[in-house]
Design an enzyme around this catalytic site. Structure first.
Site, mmCIF file in Angstrom:
data_model
loop_
_atom_site.group_PDB
_atom_site.id
_atom_site.type_symbol
_atom_site.label_atom_id
_atom_site.label_comp_id
_atom_site.label_asym_id
_atom_site.label_seq_id
_atom_site.Cartn_x
_atom_site.Cartn_y
_atom_site.Cartn_z
ATOM 1 N N CYS A 66 -0.162 3.715 -6.753
ATOM 2 C CA CYS A 66 -1.151 3.234 -5.968
ATOM 3 C C CYS A 66 -1.551 1.899 -6.639
ATOM 4 O O CYS A 66 -1.693 1.598 -7.686
ATOM 5 C CB CYS A 66 -2.564 3.919 -5.992
ATOM 6 S SG CYS A 66 -3.703 3.374 -5.255
ATOM 7 N N CYS A 104 0.776 -1.192 0.194
ATOM 8 C CA CYS A 104 0.131 0.036 -0.151
ATOM 9 C C CYS A 104 0.989 1.166 -0.053
ATOM 10 O O CYS A 104 1.842 1.235 0.957
ATOM 11 C CB CYS A 104 -0.740 -0.167 1.290
ATOM 12 S SG CYS A 104 -1.666 1.735 1.496
HETATM 13 N N1 DGL Z 1 -3.973 0.629 -2.741
HETATM 14 C C1 DGL Z 1 -3.279 1.821 -1.691
HETATM 15 C C2 DGL Z 1 -2.328 2.628 -2.137
HETATM 16 O O1 DGL Z 1 -1.360 2.066 -2.856
HETATM 17 C C3 DGL Z 1 -4.420 2.482 -1.035
HETATM 18 C C4 DGL Z 1 -5.704 3.205 -1.763
HETATM 19 C C5 DGL Z 1 -6.728 3.889 -0.903
HETATM 20 O O2 DGL Z 1 -7.339 3.125 0.077
HETATM 21 O O3 DGL Z 1 -6.999 4.979 -0.960
HETATM 22 O O4 DGL Z 1 -2.194 3.610 -1.787
#
Ligand code: DGL
Length: 270
Positions: free
Chosen positions: A183, A73
């Site tokens: 992301c 994440c």
């Molecule tokens: N998938 C996550 C990232 O890489 C978080 C996305 C979210 O929940 O806003 O930042």
């Protein structure tokens, strides 16, 4: 220790884009994937909220006796890794810091970063890349709607496509030679993105990230030496939607929904 599980977490299905690569490289590891859909999206949360959320997930992994936690994440890597990194005894792999070092070693003139608002506001990508290479200009752009497009599988909506094209056009105006999908949800949009720009311009850091984790675990002699292994999936709400949205990178057949408890996050199966 070697046959202890590897914990992997994200706010939802995004981290499966990392997880799928990890299981390809290291199929014989024990894994616990945690999708914190109860708190999704992470991207519009404050650093304080993200520290609380991530601490409880780290505590959950600690109770499970993990040997490593993969921060699949970008948002939590960007905002809370520095706070949590020395508080636990297991290995911690943050995607932003590891990817940024790799990006800094490439011959890019101008790199674009698509990420959540929290990641962009932290400037973690820009700071980390320029820590190693000041010659790369970094343009960061938040794409606040993309996580929900992926979680709700709204790929065919005109509104989704228009939003994706609008964000992409804005980034391309900077004349970037690479766009980093900062992301883990965004690689799910590659099919749409590559309709509007050459697929080669996009870079999913998960590929390098998974390679790095494999090499590091191997170097530290932490790879599983037993032939017995399993993969477990936990989700903090709406496991059906998570299972449905999971198919592109890794199809999760069954995820256990666990009651969210910020203090102890016991395995209370609903
Ligand atoms: N998938 C996550 C990232 O890489 C978080 C996305 C979210 O929940 O806003 O930042």
């Amino acid at each position: 220790m070697n046959n202890s599980p590897i914990g992997v977490f994200d706010s939802g299905v995004g981290g499966l884009s990392v997880f799928s690569r990890l299981v390809k490289l290291l199929p014989e590891e024990n894994y616990i994937y945690y999708a914190d859909t109860f708190n999704l999206p992470y991207g519009n949360k404050t650093k304080e909220e993200l520290v609380k959320i991530s601490s409880s997930i780290f505590d959950f992994f600690q109770e499970k006796g993990v040997k490593a936690v993969v921060m699949a994440c970008n948002t939590t890597s960007a905002t809370v890794y520095e706070v949590l990194k020395s508080k636990y005894n297991f290995e911690i792999y943050p995607i932003v810091q590891i990817a940024a070092k790799y990006i800094a070693g490439q011959e890019y003139r101008k790199a674009g970063i698509f990420a959540t608002a929290a990641t962009v506001n932290s400037h973690a990508y820009k700071n980390e890349i320029q820590k190693y290479n000041k010659n790369i200009l970094v343009y960061e752009e938040a794409c606040p709607q993309w996580v929900s497009i992926v979680e709700k599988s709204l790929f065919n909506d005109n509104e989704s496509k228009e939003n994706i094209k609008m964000q992409l056009d804005k980034m391309l105006k900077n004349d970037v030679d690479k766009i980093i999908l900062g992301c883990t949800h965004y690689p799910y949009l590659l099919n749409i993105l590559s309709k509007y720009a050459d697929e080669g311009i996009f870079m999913d850091p998960a590929e390098f990230f998974a390679d790095y984790i494999k090499n590091d675990l191997s170097k530290k002699k932490l790879l599983n030496d037993s032939k017995i292994y399993k993969r477990e999936f936990y989700v903090s709400s709406n496991h059906k939607q998570f299972e449905k949205a999971s198919s592109l990178f890794y199809k999760v057949e069954q995820a256990k929904e666990i009651k969210y408890n910020q203090k102890s996050m016991q395995d209370t199966i609903i």
